[in-house]
Design a protein around this motif. Structure first.
Motif, mmCIF file in Angstrom:
data_model
loop_
_atom_site.group_PDB
_atom_site.id
_atom_site.type_symbol
_atom_site.label_atom_id
_atom_site.label_comp_id
_atom_site.label_asym_id
_atom_site.label_seq_id
_atom_site.Cartn_x
_atom_site.Cartn_y
_atom_site.Cartn_z
ATOM 1 N N LEU A 76 2.284 2.951 7.171
ATOM 2 C CA LEU A 76 1.994 4.356 7.439
ATOM 3 C C LEU A 76 2.448 5.246 6.286
ATOM 4 O O LEU A 76 1.732 6.167 5.866
ATOM 5 C CB LEU A 76 2.677 4.788 8.735
ATOM 6 N N ALA A 77 3.637 4.968 5.766
ATOM 7 C CA ALA A 77 4.157 5.758 4.650
ATOM 8 C C ALA A 77 3.305 5.572 3.397
ATOM 9 O O ALA A 77 3.063 6.529 2.650
ATOM 10 C CB ALA A 77 5.605 5.367 4.373
ATOM 11 N N PHE A 78 2.843 4.352 3.176
ATOM 12 C CA PHE A 78 2.039 4.056 1.988
ATOM 13 C C PHE A 78 0.742 4.865 2.000
ATOM 14 O O PHE A 78 0.367 5.493 0.997
ATOM 15 C CB PHE A 78 1.738 2.560 1.928
ATOM 16 N N VAL A 79 0.047 4.861 3.131
ATOM 17 C CA VAL A 79 -1.226 5.582 3.227
ATOM 18 C C VAL A 79 -1.002 7.083 3.074
ATOM 19 O O VAL A 79 -1.746 7.768 2.355
ATOM 20 C CB VAL A 79 -1.922 5.267 4.562
ATOM 21 N N GLU A 80 0.025 7.605 3.737
ATOM 22 C CA GLU A 80 0.299 9.033 3.629
ATOM 23 C C GLU A 80 0.656 9.417 2.193
ATOM 24 O O GLU A 80 0.263 10.487 1.702
ATOM 25 C CB GLU A 80 1.429 9.429 4.578
ATOM 26 N N PHE A 81 1.375 8.530 1.526
ATOM 27 C CA PHE A 81 1.780 8.805 0.145
ATOM 28 C C PHE A 81 0.582 8.846 -0.797
ATOM 29 O O PHE A 81 0.450 9.781 -1.602
ATOM 30 C CB PHE A 81 2.775 7.736 -0.319
ATOM 31 N N ILE A 82 -0.274 7.837 -0.730
ATOM 32 C CA ILE A 82 -1.382 7.810 -1.686
ATOM 33 C C ILE A 82 -2.349 8.966 -1.436
ATOM 34 O O ILE A 82 -2.956 9.491 -2.381
ATOM 35 C CB ILE A 82 -2.116 6.451 -1.687
ATOM 36 N N GLU A 83 -2.475 9.394 -0.180
ATOM 37 C CA GLU A 83 -3.280 10.584 0.096
ATOM 38 C C GLU A 83 -2.648 11.817 -0.553
ATOM 39 O O GLU A 83 -3.348 12.683 -1.088
ATOM 40 C CB GLU A 83 -3.423 10.788 1.600
ATOM 41 N N GLY A 86 -3.471 12.196 -4.142
ATOM 42 C CA GLY A 86 -4.886 12.383 -4.448
ATOM 43 C C GLY A 86 -5.709 11.120 -4.507
ATOM 44 O O GLY A 86 -6.799 11.105 -5.096
ATOM 45 N N ILE A 87 -5.243 10.053 -3.898
ATOM 46 C CA ILE A 87 -5.975 8.785 -3.867
ATOM 47 C C ILE A 87 -6.559 8.600 -2.475
ATOM 48 O O ILE A 87 -5.876 8.789 -1.465
ATOM 49 C CB ILE A 87 -5.054 7.604 -4.208
ATOM 50 N N THR A 88 -7.825 8.231 -2.419
ATOM 51 C CA THR A 88 -8.484 8.010 -1.135
ATOM 52 C C THR A 88 -8.180 6.597 -0.642
ATOM 53 O O THR A 88 -8.535 5.615 -1.302
ATOM 54 C CB THR A 88 -10.007 8.187 -1.253
ATOM 55 N N PRO A 89 -7.527 6.459 0.494
ATOM 56 C CA PRO A 89 -7.202 5.119 1.003
ATOM 57 C C PRO A 89 -8.437 4.403 1.544
ATOM 58 O O PRO A 89 -9.425 5.038 1.926
ATOM 59 C CB PRO A 89 -6.196 5.409 2.124
ATOM 60 N N THR A 90 -8.367 3.099 1.550
ATOM 61 C CA THR A 90 -9.412 2.266 2.151
ATOM 62 C C THR A 90 -8.769 1.420 3.236
ATOM 63 O O THR A 90 -7.560 1.497 3.484
ATOM 64 C CB THR A 90 -10.049 1.339 1.104
ATOM 65 N N LYS A 91 -9.561 0.597 3.889
ATOM 66 C CA LYS A 91 -9.013 -0.273 4.930
ATOM 67 C C LYS A 91 -8.062 -1.318 4.353
ATOM 68 O O LYS A 91 -7.327 -1.976 5.094
ATOM 69 C CB LYS A 91 -10.133 -0.948 5.712
ATOM 70 N N TRP A 92 -8.096 -1.470 3.039
ATOM 71 C CA TRP A 92 -7.216 -2.440 2.379
ATOM 72 C C TRP A 92 -5.939 -1.782 1.871
ATOM 73 O O TRP A 92 -5.105 -2.440 1.254
ATOM 74 C CB TRP A 92 -7.937 -3.096 1.195
ATOM 75 N N SER A 93 -5.789 -0.495 2.121
ATOM 76 C CA SER A 93 -4.616 0.233 1.603
ATOM 77 C C SER A 93 -3.410 0.000 2.508
ATOM 78 O O SER A 93 -3.214 0.688 3.513
ATOM 79 C CB SER A 93 -4.925 1.730 1.515
ATOM 80 N N THR A 94 -2.627 -0.991 2.169
ATOM 81 C CA THR A 94 -1.425 -1.334 2.927
ATOM 82 C C THR A 94 -0.252 -1.500 1.970
ATOM 83 O O THR A 94 -0.448 -1.668 0.754
ATOM 84 C CB THR A 94 -1.604 -2.646 3.714
ATOM 85 N N PHE A 95 0.921 -1.463 2.531
ATOM 86 C CA PHE A 95 2.135 -1.693 1.740
ATOM 87 C C PHE A 95 2.282 -3.206 1.574
ATOM 88 O O PHE A 95 2.910 -3.884 2.382
ATOM 89 C CB PHE A 95 3.352 -1.106 2.450
ATOM 90 N N ARG A 96 1.690 -3.704 0.525
ATOM 91 C CA ARG A 96 1.635 -5.147 0.318
ATOM 92 C C ARG A 96 2.887 -5.648 -0.391
ATOM 93 O O ARG A 96 3.467 -4.961 -1.233
ATOM 94 C CB ARG A 96 0.404 -5.487 -0.515
ATOM 95 N N ILE A 97 3.296 -6.862 -0.029
ATOM 96 C CA ILE A 97 4.324 -7.571 -0.799
ATOM 97 C C ILE A 97 3.587 -8.496 -1.761
ATOM 98 O O ILE A 97 2.962 -9.467 -1.347
ATOM 99 C CB ILE A 97 5.273 -8.368 0.117
ATOM 100 N N TRP A 98 3.662 -8.171 -3.031
ATOM 101 C CA TRP A 98 2.881 -8.897 -4.034
ATOM 102 C C TRP A 98 3.566 -10.201 -4.444
ATOM 103 O O TRP A 98 4.779 -10.350 -4.311
ATOM 104 C CB TRP A 98 2.668 -8.010 -5.258
ATOM 105 N N GLU A 99 2.744 -11.106 -4.966
ATOM 106 C CA GLU A 99 3.263 -12.407 -5.384
ATOM 107 C C GLU A 99 4.213 -12.273 -6.583
ATOM 108 O O GLU A 99 5.140 -13.075 -6.728
ATOM 109 C CB GLU A 99 2.108 -13.339 -5.760
ATOM 110 N N SER A 100 3.982 -11.279 -7.409
ATOM 111 C CA SER A 100 4.830 -11.070 -8.577
ATOM 112 C C SER A 100 4.657 -9.634 -9.071
ATOM 113 O O SER A 100 3.688 -8.941 -8.702
ATOM 114 C CB SER A 100 4.462 -12.040 -9.707
ATOM 115 N N ARG A 101 5.572 -9.200 -9.919
ATOM 116 C CA ARG A 101 5.456 -7.860 -10.504
ATOM 117 C C ARG A 101 4.220 -7.760 -11.372
ATOM 118 O O ARG A 101 3.495 -6.747 -11.337
ATOM 119 C CB ARG A 101 6.709 -7.540 -11.319
ATOM 120 N N ASP A 102 3.958 -8.792 -12.175
ATOM 121 C CA ASP A 102 2.798 -8.765 -13.068
ATOM 122 C C ASP A 102 1.497 -8.628 -12.279
ATOM 123 O O ASP A 102 0.601 -7.874 -12.677
ATOM 124 C CB ASP A 102 2.759 -10.025 -13.929
ATOM 125 N N LYS A 103 1.390 -9.363 -11.169
ATOM 126 C CA LYS A 103 0.186 -9.291 -10.339
ATOM 127 C C LYS A 103 0.036 -7.889 -9.757
ATOM 128 O O LYS A 103 -1.073 -7.342 -9.714
ATOM 129 C CB LYS A 103 0.285 -10.325 -9.224
#
Length: 255
Positions: A76-83, A86-103
């Motif tokens: 919820l915080a991630f979507v509110e933040f990107i809005e 000025g970024i338009t969220p999509t259905k894929w806009s989630t607070f993801r835990i990425w495999e690595s920093r580089d990725k």
């Protein structure tokens, strides 16, 4: 801002309190069974105990709800933040835990945060929601995934028994009596300092009060970690993410 996320955190804390209350109620029941274990090899009798009933399944439900609410607060915080930036969220806009920093950096820079290098830097260098970054966020995410596939069944480990009163009468006539004793618990439920050569008969007058450690089960990603303390750490980690997002937006508005 982030009122929905804060409501989720507040709900998670209430679940954590409810979890502890139900644990206390369970520990107040007659859930321990004492016995004498006679070892044929050593010819020694030892006082042992085991749990004769399982913790209520409701504990798993409450624990799962606490974990899920904390994880949902991040989304919820991630979507509110990107809005807000000025970024338009999509259905894929989630607070993801990425495999690595580089990725994370390569994907954000090329897609969602393209043209927002300061936002990418916020997540890659400060929030660090990737494996090997903020471990609390990664562990919270892993437990939320675990809960979607199996119940998070807590494990009860008795650390001490307080105020135990009992008597062990040996066949040879010896007696071991202990009154309102605090007994440490060894592996396998053996009560330390309570044992004697030969066979005996046990009379327990007061089973005492168990001091319990409530741990995540072996099937989880945080096996043998204390649940109440972990929930507190997770809540603080999520609150800190929201604080970082707020500070970023405040500083950005000043530019």
């Amino acid at each position: 801002m982030f009122e929905a996320s804060r409501s989720k955190i507040s709900r998670a804390k209430k679940h954590a309190d409810e979890f502890l209350q139900d644990v206390r109620e369970f520990c107040g029941t007659d859930f321990l069974d004492f016995s004498i274990d006679f070892d044929e090899n050593t010819q020694n009798s030892t006082l042992k105990f085991k749990m004769k009933q399982h913790p209520p399944v409701e504990l798993s439900m409450i624990l799962g709800d606490a974990i899920h609410n904390l994880r949902a607060a991040l989304d919820l915080a991630f979507v509110e933040f990107i809005e807000a930036v000025g970024i338009t969220p999509t259905k894929w806009s989630t607070f993801r835990i990425w495999e690595s920093r580089d990725k994370m950096v390569s994907t954000y820079s090329a897609s969602l945060f393209k043209g927002f290098d300061d936002v990418t830097e916020l997540f890659s260098d400060h929030i660090r929601n990737f494996e090997g970054g903020n471990g609390h966020l990664a562990s919270l995410d892993a437990l939320d995934i675990d809960d979607k596939h199996r119940l998070l069944i807590p494990t009860f480990s008795v650390v001490h028994l307080m105020n135990v009163t009992a008597e062990l009468v040996m066949e040879g006539g010896g007696r071991i009596g202990f009154n309102n004793c605090a007994l440490g618990v060894e592996q396998g439920g053996v009560l330390n300092l309570v044992g004697s050569p030969g066979r005996g008969v046990l009379t327990v007058k007061n089973r005492g009060t168990p001091q319990i450690a409530v741990l995540f089960g072996e099937s989880t990603s945080l096996a043998q970690q204390a649940i109440p303390e972990t929930l507190t750490v997770f809540a603080k980690a999520v609150e800190e993410v929201i604080a970082q997002l707020e500070r970023f937006l405040t500083d950005r508005s000043k530019d």
